[in-house]
Design an enzyme around this catalytic site. Sequence first.
Site, PDB file in Angstrom:
ATOM      1  N   SER A  29       0.726  -0.819  -0.116  1.00 42.24           N
ATOM      2  CA  SER A  29       0.172   0.166  -0.329  1.00 42.24           C
ATOM      3  C   SER A  29       0.705   1.269  -0.375  1.00 42.24           C
ATOM      4  O   SER A  29       2.155   1.088   0.644  1.00 42.24           O
ATOM      5  CB  SER A  29      -0.583   0.094   0.840  1.00 42.24           C
ATOM      6  OG  SER A  29      -1.121   1.441   1.670  1.00 42.24           O
ATOM      7  N   TYR A  33      -2.513  -0.164  10.148  1.00 40.00           N
ATOM      8  CA  TYR A  33      -2.715  -1.673   8.432  1.00 40.00           C
ATOM      9  C   TYR A  33      -1.584  -0.824   8.218  1.00 40.00           C
ATOM     10  O   TYR A  33      -0.493  -1.812   7.556  1.00 40.00           O
ATOM     11  CB  TYR A  33      -4.336  -0.567   8.466  1.00 40.00           C
ATOM     12  CG  TYR A  33      -3.858  -1.039   7.349  1.00 40.00           C
ATOM     13  CD1 TYR A  33      -4.339  -2.248   6.292  1.00 40.00           C
ATOM     14  CD2 TYR A  33      -4.512   0.018   5.819  1.00 40.00           C
ATOM     15  CE1 TYR A  33      -4.511  -2.504   5.265  1.00 40.00           C
ATOM     16  CE2 TYR A  33      -4.138  -0.475   4.711  1.00 40.00           C
ATOM     17  CZ  TYR A  33      -4.150  -1.295   3.604  1.00 40.00           C
ATOM     18  OH  TYR A  33      -4.319  -1.539   2.559  1.00 40.00           O
TER      19      TYR A  33
END
Length: 246
Positions: free
Chosen positions: A141, A155
Amino acid sequence: MQELNGKRALVTGGSRGIGAAIAIALADKGADVALTYERSAERATEVIAAIKQKGRKGVAIHADSADPAAIQRSVDGAANALGGLDILVNNAAIARYNSIAEFTVEDIDALLAVNVRGPVLATKAAIPHLQAGARIINIGSGGADRIVGASGTVYYMTKSALQSFTRGLAQELGPRDITVNLVQPGSTNTEMNPEDGEFADFQRSLIPLGRFGQPEDVAAAVAFLATPAARQITGAILNIDGGALT
Ligand code: NAP
């Protein structure tokens, strides 16, 4: 002759979103594709139908990426069903958002199990099946490099782990002519992050191109990295984010 004819791929979390688009993009280039899913059995069946419609083999395997035994079974099952394994895409992940003060042990363990231990164990299970020319592509990400909201800290931390994992594994597997790369999506329109969601306008304001990516934008990059043309690319981190990290 398509670039991935005769290649056999496994995409974790291929029932929806980016994983489904990757499975279809690999089939478009000629690969036979297995995918794992956890909850979305019906969606997985639809993706397999689309793969078969292209004349490719498609296999959906129920496997929770938090479960080590299920991961081992899914990798061996994919290799058995397809006659071997050439491409592993570690895509399955979950996102949970909260302040650190409110984060529970269960939240932390779930994020680490699916997003970090899952890719490591899937890779460990895949390595005995892989030959020279094989590909491992991890999905990280852009948030690993730029925190978009503090509630995503844990996360994003799990996605940062895939940077070291990718670089180290590229070193370990390079001598066997197996490449390992990391594709980092930016804001991409899926159920995890809909382009009309609550924080979508804020995210768009960070993107020079001014728009969310679509799952197919990420899938196109992954499919390229799987092709023979990408044979000299390993240990790389490729951002598909509309310029958000520039
Ligand atoms: P998504 O729409 O939530 O889809 C997640 C996929 O992963 C689904 O197929 C889901 O399958 C599967 N999955 C989740 N937990 C699983 C588990 N425990 N075991 C097996 N499969 C599991 O997410 P997405 O947006 O497509 O995200 C795909 C990847 O891109 C992830 O690695 C994510 O971190 C990354 N990413 C996304 C964005 C974004 O803006 N969308 C941005 C940066 C990075 P079931 O439904 O069958 O459980």
